[in-house]
Design an enzyme around this catalytic site. Structure first.
Site, PDB file in Angstrom:
ATOM      1  N   GLY A 149       2.585   4.322   4.456  1.00  0.00           N
ATOM      2  CA  GLY A 149       2.947   3.223   3.548  1.00  0.00           C
ATOM      3  C   GLY A 149       3.223   1.923   4.275  1.00  0.00           C
ATOM      4  N   SER A 150       2.695   0.822   3.795  1.00  0.00           N
ATOM      5  CA  SER A 150       2.800  -0.438   4.518  1.00  0.00           C
ATOM      6  C   SER A 150       2.403  -1.602   3.624  1.00  0.00           C
ATOM      7  CB  SER A 150       1.913  -0.383   5.772  1.00  0.00           C
ATOM      8  OG  SER A 150       0.668   0.208   5.468  1.00  0.00           O
ATOM      9  N   ARG A 151       2.216  -2.790   4.228  1.00  0.00           N
ATOM     10  CA  ARG A 151       1.945  -4.010   3.467  1.00  0.00           C
ATOM     11  C   ARG A 151       0.983  -4.905   4.247  1.00  0.00           C
ATOM     12  NH1 ARG A 151       4.350  -6.791  -0.453  1.00  0.00           N
ATOM     13  NH2 ARG A 151       5.983  -5.217  -0.693  1.00  0.00           N
ATOM     14  N   MET A 156       0.846  -1.191   0.000  1.00  0.00           N
ATOM     15  CA  MET A 156       0.000   0.000   0.000  1.00  0.00           C
ATOM     16  C   MET A 156       0.882   1.243   0.000  1.00  0.00           C
ATOM     17  SD  MET A 156      -2.933  -1.053   2.786  1.00  0.00           S
ATOM     18  CE  MET A 156      -1.724  -1.309   4.075  1.00  0.00           C
TER      19      MET A 156
END
Length: 227
Positions: A188-190, A102
């Site tokens: 921002g990440s996953r 993301m």
């Protein structure tokens, strides 16, 4: 619509603060403040989603639609590949890991991929490397295991270099419906989705841009599970 904790009152206060410099002629300062507020408002947005009808579907737990946001990692995984899988997969069982990156401009609210009961949640401390790389086993993360009619389904929220706070909305024992909100990761990440390999047919591919709660990631394979 915005995430929990960001009320219209708070937004009104921030906008009032941004207007004050404009009134006194500090147009550049006012523009900067408005720009910052606009960024945070788009980041903390939480739009309603149209959950697909039908039995045996698994929907995307996370968005990956803006800029570099996308499904960028899809592989078969076992307990030997990652100790966290012990809480999702049985010994010798294979799973499919579908990972979505993301970007900071994506919606960062995670949604339940299936209906079921929250069986377990577990926080894992770790590093804060850039979430675009292979950080599945080293970065800080939070595991949510859903006990569904199709078996255990795992959702893993993974923090990144900028995202340093994982928020969880659910707790063990809660019942969720497909598309319900599970939590969010700031900036921002996953997010990783783990499903049983032998029970589902994957419907997406690497490079696809999913919408949380709407994109069908997999379908229950009734032919393989007829017996």
């Amino acid at each position: 619509m915005f995430v929990k904790g960001l009320s219209k009152k708070k937004i009104g206060i921030l906008l009032t603060i941004a207007v004050l410099p404009f009134i006194f002629g500090y147009f550049v300062i006012s523009f900067i403040i408005f720009s910052i507020i606009a960024f945070f408002m788009q980041f903390f947005r939480d739009p309603n989603r149209t959950i697909p009808d039908g039995e045996g579907v698994v929907v995307a737990p996370a968005d990956g639609k803006v800029f570099q946001g996308k499904i960028d990692y899809l592989k078969i995984i076992t307990v030997k590949d990652d100790p966290v899988m012990e809480r999702i997969l049985e010994d010798g069982e294979k799973g499919v890991l579908i990972s979505t990156f993301m970007s900071p401009f994506d919606v960062h609210v995670q949604r339940a991929p299936v209906s079921g009961k929250i069986l377990e949640t577990k926080y894992y401390p770790g590093k804060f490397k850039i979430a675009m790389g292979d950080v599945h086993t080293v970065n800080e993360k939070n595991l949510i295991v859903i006990d569904s009619e199709y078996g255990k389904i795992g959702v893993i929220q993974i923090a990144g270099f900028v995202a340093r706070r994982i928020v969880q909305y659910v707790k063990p024992g809660d019942t969720v419906r497909i598309g319900d909100r599970l939590g969010m990761i700031r900036f921002g990440s996953r997010v990783n989705l783990i499903i049983p390999y032998d029970k589902f047919r994957v419907m997406v591919f690497e490079g696809e841009k999913p919408t949380a709660g709407e994109t069908i990631m997999a379908k229950f394979n009734s032919e393989l599970n007829a017996n």
